[in-house]
Design an enzyme around this catalytic site. Structure first.
Site, PDB file in Angstrom:
ATOM      1  N   CYS A   1       0.696  -1.569   0.104  1.00 46.87           N
ATOM      2  CA  CYS A   1       0.035  -0.278  -0.078  1.00 46.87           C
ATOM      3  C   CYS A   1       0.825   1.143   0.235  1.00 46.87           C
ATOM      4  O   CYS A   1       2.017   1.449   0.920  1.00 46.87           O
ATOM      5  CB  CYS A   1      -1.266  -0.329   1.079  1.00 46.87           C
TER       6      CYS A   1
ATOM      7  N   CYS B   1       0.630   4.766   6.993  1.00 42.94           N
ATOM      8  CA  CYS B   1      -0.371   4.289   8.217  1.00 42.94           C
ATOM      9  C   CYS B   1       0.943   4.360   9.238  1.00 42.94           C
ATOM     10  O   CYS B   1       1.121   2.444   8.701  1.00 42.94           O
ATOM     11  CB  CYS B   1      -1.308   3.724   8.239  1.00 42.94           C
TER      12      CYS B   1
ATOM     13  N   CYS C   1       0.257   0.623  10.373  1.00 47.42           N
ATOM     14  CA  CYS C   1       0.044  -0.921   9.056  1.00 47.42           C
ATOM     15  C   CYS C   1       1.127  -1.736   8.631  1.00 47.42           C
ATOM     16  O   CYS C   1       1.544  -1.065   8.045  1.00 47.42           O
ATOM     17  CB  CYS C   1      -1.057   0.009   8.508  1.00 47.42           C
TER      18      CYS C   1
ATOM     19  N   CYS D   1     -16.297  -9.124   4.901  1.00 47.18           N
ATOM     20  CA  CYS D   1     -15.864  -8.448   5.373  1.00 47.18           C
ATOM     21  C   CYS D   1     -14.592  -8.157   4.451  1.00 47.18           C
ATOM     22  O   CYS D   1     -14.248  -8.933   4.890  1.00 47.18           O
ATOM     23  CB  CYS D   1     -15.353  -7.461   6.761  1.00 47.18           C
TER      24      CYS D   1
ATOM     25  N   CYS E   1     -20.077  -6.562   3.646  1.00 41.80           N
ATOM     26  CA  CYS E   1     -18.757  -5.123   4.149  1.00 41.80           C
ATOM     27  C   CYS E   1     -17.390  -5.295   3.463  1.00 41.80           C
ATOM     28  O   CYS E   1     -16.468  -6.171   2.676  1.00 41.80           O
ATOM     29  CB  CYS E   1     -18.748  -5.098   5.482  1.00 41.80           C
TER      30      CYS E   1
ATOM     31  N   CYS F   1     -19.670   2.279   8.323  1.00 42.22           N
ATOM     32  CA  CYS F   1     -18.826   1.190   9.112  1.00 42.22           C
ATOM     33  C   CYS F   1     -17.554   2.152   9.917  1.00 42.22           C
ATOM     34  O   CYS F   1     -16.674   2.168   9.056  1.00 42.22           O
ATOM     35  CB  CYS F   1     -18.722  -0.048   9.614  1.00 42.22           C
TER      36      CYS F   1
ATOM     37  N   ARG G   1     -18.402  -3.468  17.661  1.00 45.17           N
ATOM     38  CA  ARG G   1     -17.632  -4.081  17.171  1.00 45.17           C
ATOM     39  C   ARG G   1     -16.008  -4.717  18.032  1.00 45.17           C
ATOM     40  O   ARG G   1     -15.308  -3.836  17.716  1.00 45.17           O
ATOM     41  CB  ARG G   1     -17.729  -4.458  15.977  1.00 45.17           C
TER      42      ARG G   1
END
Ligand code: SAM
Ligand code: DTB
Ligand code: SF4
Length: 331
Positions: free
Chosen positions: A47, A51, A54, A91, A124, A184, A256
């Protein structure tokens, strides 16, 4: 709910907060139900974003193996297995900055969504940034909810991510809601934030119009090779308090209990469920990390005498609550 009110609630003595959250929970939900969601990383690693938590950012030296977008058949096998094991929501996550109309990859994702949507589970996806057009296409393909987390407060966000902004995140959420998808949206505890940051994040999330359909509370899973690899773990009582605050601030959202659950004791998780968490990720894996084992979860669910929630794949985004002063149409 505004920050001052959230702070007042957060500062209540622990049992008062716990009790208040329970009251809100039982007033809005069947207290013996829990939603089981299964996650699948359909495109892993590589990616462009930075972040700091991550493992999938190409800017960090993490150990995970990059994998291209999965083939439809392989995703369908995993989705069917998830449904057969009792999950009612599937998801799918992709390690992208975002998606764009007309690209081969986005068309493939739309095809995956159209097929998973036939399995009578909620669908999702979390694919990064969306414009209005991408959001509409995902909605039309059968997405129930779009996951896009704010992760922390606006003030702390630039210490965690510099390759996109808090406002970029908010725009995507707006586009998802405008297209009629439920949203979400939650965050991560353990990014070096203060309690004020945590509550400010809940303030922003609870002020969405409409409120999100679900609020994932993740605890950081420190990933080797990332800048937060050595971060301290979050105290379970702090997790419980944030679950309770999220429950009170977003009474109709599923809360969640997300990443980090595998490190929690059964008793810690039980406190979270009592305080209002009514959804978990269920299955051997999250995106790149191990999740709590299926047998362990089934055993806990059975001890607590709670039942998996039924799916609601046709769910629309909750009605916008009009502000009567700003919206004369509602008077
Ligand atoms: N790329 C998309 C995005 O960032 O929105 C979707 C995938 S991203 C991995 C989805 C969410 O997973 C993040 O927003 C974050 O809340 C959560 N997450 C990622 N790594 C994590 C970690 N190490 N510990 C806890 N939560 C994590
Ligand atoms: C969310 O809030 N948590 C999930 C899901 N939404 C996409 C992701 C957790 C990721 C945990 C770290 C990993 O497995 O890489
Ligand atoms: Fe990319 Fe999402 Fe990971 Fe950020 S959280 S590096 S956007 S996959």
């Amino acid at each position: 709910m505004k920050y001052d009110e959230l702070k007042r609630i957060y500062d209540l003595p622990f049992f008062e907060l716990f009790q208040k959250a329970r009251e809100v929970h039982v007033a809005n939900w069947s207290a013996d139900e829990i939603q089981l969601c299964t996650l699948l990383s359909i495109k892993t690693g590589g990616c462009s974003e930075d972040c700091s938590y991550c493992s999938q950012s190409s800017r960090h030296q993490s150990e995970i193996q990059r994998e291209p977008l999965m083939e439809l058949d392989a995703v369908m096998q995993r989705a069917t297995a998830a449904r057969d094991s009792g999950a009612t929501r599937f998801c799918m996550g992709a390690a992208w900055k975002g998606v764009q109309t007309g690209t081969r990859q986005f068309n493939e994702v739309l095809e995956i969504v159209r097929n998973v949507a036939k399995l009578n589970m909620e669908v999702c996806v979390t694919l990064g940034e969306l414009g209005p057009d991408e959001a509409k296409q995902l909605k039309d393909a059968g997405v129930t909810a779009y996951n896009h987390n704010l992760d922390t407060s606006r003030e702390h966000y630039p210490n965690i991510v510099t390759s996109h902004t808090y406002d970029d995140r908010l725009k995507t959420i707006r586009h998802a809601q405008d297209a009629g998808m439920s949203v979400c949206c939650g965050g991560i505890l353990g990014l070096g934030e203060t309690v004020e940051d945590r509550l400010k994040m809940i303030e922003v999330i609870s002020e969405f119009n409409p409120q999100p359909e679900s609020v994932p509370i993740n605890s950081l899973m420190p990933m080797p090779g990332t800048p937060l690899a050595e971060a301290h773990s979050v105290d379970i009582f702090d997790v419980v308090k944030m679950v309770a605050v999220a429950r009170i601030a977003c009474p109709k959202a599923k809360v969640r209990l997300s990443a980090g659950r595998s490190q929690m004791s059964e008793e810690g998780q039980t406190m979270c469920f009592f305080a209002g968490a009514n959804s978990i990720f269920y299955g051997e894996k999250l995106l790149t990390t191990e999740n709590s084992a299926i047998q362990r979860d089934l055993s806990l669910i059975s001890k607590l005498e709670i039942n998996p929630l039924k799916p609601n794949p046709e769910m629309n985004s909750p009605e916008v609550e009009c502000d009567k002063e700003l919206a004369p149409c509602c008077q």
